[in-house]
Design an enzyme around this catalytic site. Structure first.
Site, PDB file in Angstrom:
ATOM      1  N   HIS A 210      26.147 146.130 -15.257  1.00  0.00           N
ATOM      2  CA  HIS A 210      27.491 145.691 -15.593  1.00  0.00           C
ATOM      3  C   HIS A 210      27.474 144.980 -16.952  1.00  0.00           C
ATOM      4  O   HIS A 210      26.765 143.998 -17.143  1.00  0.00           O
ATOM      5  CB  HIS A 210      28.024 144.738 -14.523  1.00  0.00           C
ATOM      6  CG  HIS A 210      29.499 144.501 -14.610  1.00  0.00           C
ATOM      7  ND1 HIS A 210      30.428 145.366 -14.072  1.00  0.00           N
ATOM      8  CD2 HIS A 210      30.212 143.512 -15.198  1.00  0.00           C
ATOM      9  CE1 HIS A 210      31.642 144.914 -14.312  1.00  0.00           C
ATOM     10  NE2 HIS A 210      31.545 143.790 -14.995  1.00  0.00           N
TER      11      HIS A 210
ATOM     12  N   SER B 234      35.636 145.667 -17.054  1.00  0.00           N
ATOM     13  CA  SER B 234      35.504 144.786 -15.904  1.00  0.00           C
ATOM     14  C   SER B 234      36.893 144.379 -15.398  1.00  0.00           C
ATOM     15  O   SER B 234      37.713 145.239 -15.098  1.00  0.00           O
ATOM     16  CB  SER B 234      34.649 143.578 -16.284  1.00  0.00           C
ATOM     17  OG  SER B 234      34.210 142.886 -15.141  1.00  0.00           O
TER      18      SER B 234
ATOM     19  N   ASP C 231      25.567 148.569 -11.162  1.00  0.00           N
ATOM     20  CA  ASP C 231      26.752 147.715 -11.116  1.00  0.00           C
ATOM     21  C   ASP C 231      27.169 147.575  -9.654  1.00  0.00           C
ATOM     22  O   ASP C 231      27.427 148.591  -8.989  1.00  0.00           O
ATOM     23  CB  ASP C 231      27.880 148.353 -11.933  1.00  0.00           C
ATOM     24  CG  ASP C 231      29.118 147.477 -12.022  1.00  0.00           C
ATOM     25  OD1 ASP C 231      29.207 146.474 -11.290  1.00  0.00           O
ATOM     26  OD2 ASP C 231      30.002 147.808 -12.835  1.00  0.00           O
TER      27      ASP C 231
END
Length: 334
Positions: free
Chosen positions: A303, A169, A273
């Site tokens: 995600h 991320s 995502d």
């Protein structure tokens, strides 16, 4: 999305509820409230799940340190383990190297990838905006290069010439920028041979198809929060086309990497995502610059899927990263 387990839905709902309250409209963070989701765990000299850990201070004045994860059992062939310098996720504003979630994740990486993990505790936004996180990451790499025998580091069973930079991320974004900075420095003991970008956080002013499609319906991450993270991180007055976010966008000319010896990169993405399209553009941008880049896509992954080892995609992801690392280490021997 269908097929998500009750466990994922519950954790996502609690996480989103607390994060919505912790991310204030004025761009600040309610740290007391965010701590509700951030259980800290101490280092463990006694191995847990086959991995021992210790904390190493780099710069006490800015609370820059890292957690070292060392597997206690190397492969039977006695090969020297690679090193992964890792940057945790959390939007650049939340969590840390001693957060339970990332202690567990890095412990898993160390064991299943048979690698030494150096998990960096970088400064957080909005209290510390760009480029503090990149500077912290680069300073940790420099520290390791200057101190290859630092306390706790398994020098006999580890090869700093097989070093990877990785992150998930927001940490994937940091990994890229730290790798770029590293390309401009000559190291004595360290050799970075790969970047592991796990659902990396990139963006831009344009609204992509995945952002529109998954604006509010995906687990753990929505577009409103992504925008908040960028406002908290980027310099005042900047928009999402800042080169920190949109690395191959119209404002990124000064950060062109075509002339750099940028390492091979594996980019892990998931179909659910919101950042999917930006992650794909990142991989394409690397290729346009003449760099080796490999896209691994899991159509049903959300995600943060890698934090759930019970998921099939999470197991496949570990195998893909292991294969990537092995191939890069083998190339070094050629």
């Amino acid at each position: 999305m269908s097929g998500v387990s009750w466990k994922v839905k519950l954790i996502s709902s609690i996480s989103n509820f607390v994060m919505n309250l912790a991310c204030r409209s004025d761009g600040t963070v309610n740290r007391r409230l965010s701590a509700f989701l951030d259980y800290k765990v101490p280092p463990s000299v006694k191995p847990i799940n086959g991995v021992k850990t210790s904390d190493v201070t780099v710069d006490q004045s800015r609370n820059l340190w890292f957690r070292l994860f060392t597997p206690i059992n190397a492969d039977a062939d006695n090969s020297r383990m690679p090193v992964i310098v890792y940057f945790h996720g959390g939007g650049g504003a939340f969590l840390s190297a001693n957060s339970s979630a990332f202690d567990t994740l890095c412990r898993r990486f160390a064991k299943e990838l048979n690698a030494v993990i150096i998990s960096v505790n970088y400064r957080l936004s909005p209290e510390h905006k760009y480029p503090c996180q990149y500077e912290d990451g680069f300073d940790v790499i420099t520290f390791i290069d200057n101190n290859p025998n630092f306390e706790g580091f398994p020098t006999d069973g580890t090869d700093l010439r097989n070093c990877f930079i990785g992150g998930d991320s927001a940490g994937g974004n940091i990994a890229h920028h730290v790798a770029v900075k590293a390309c401009r420095r000559e190291f004595t003991n360290l050799n970075i041979i790969g970047v592991i970008a796990i659902q990396p956080g990139f963006g831009g002013e344009e609204r992509t198809e995945s952002e529109i499609r998954l604006a509010s319906g995906a687990p753990f991450l929505n577009v409103e929060r992504i925008d908040w993270f960028w406002r908290a991180f980027l310099p005042e007055g900047s928009d999402r086309d800042h080169p920190a976010a949109n690395v191959f966008g119209r404002n990124s000319g000064g950060d062109d990497i075509s002339g750099l010896d940028f390492p091979a990169t594996v980019v892990i993405v998931g179909g659910f995502d919101p950042l999917l399209d930006w992650q794909k553009r990142y991989c394409e941008g690397l290729k346009r610059c003449g760099k080796a880049a490999y896209l691994i896509e899991y159509p049903n992954a959300f995600h943060g899927f890698y934090s759930f080892p019970e998921l099939r995609e999470s197991c496949l992801f570990i195998n893909e990263v292991r294969d990537f690392m092995q191939k890069q280490c083998e190339k070094l021997k050629e």
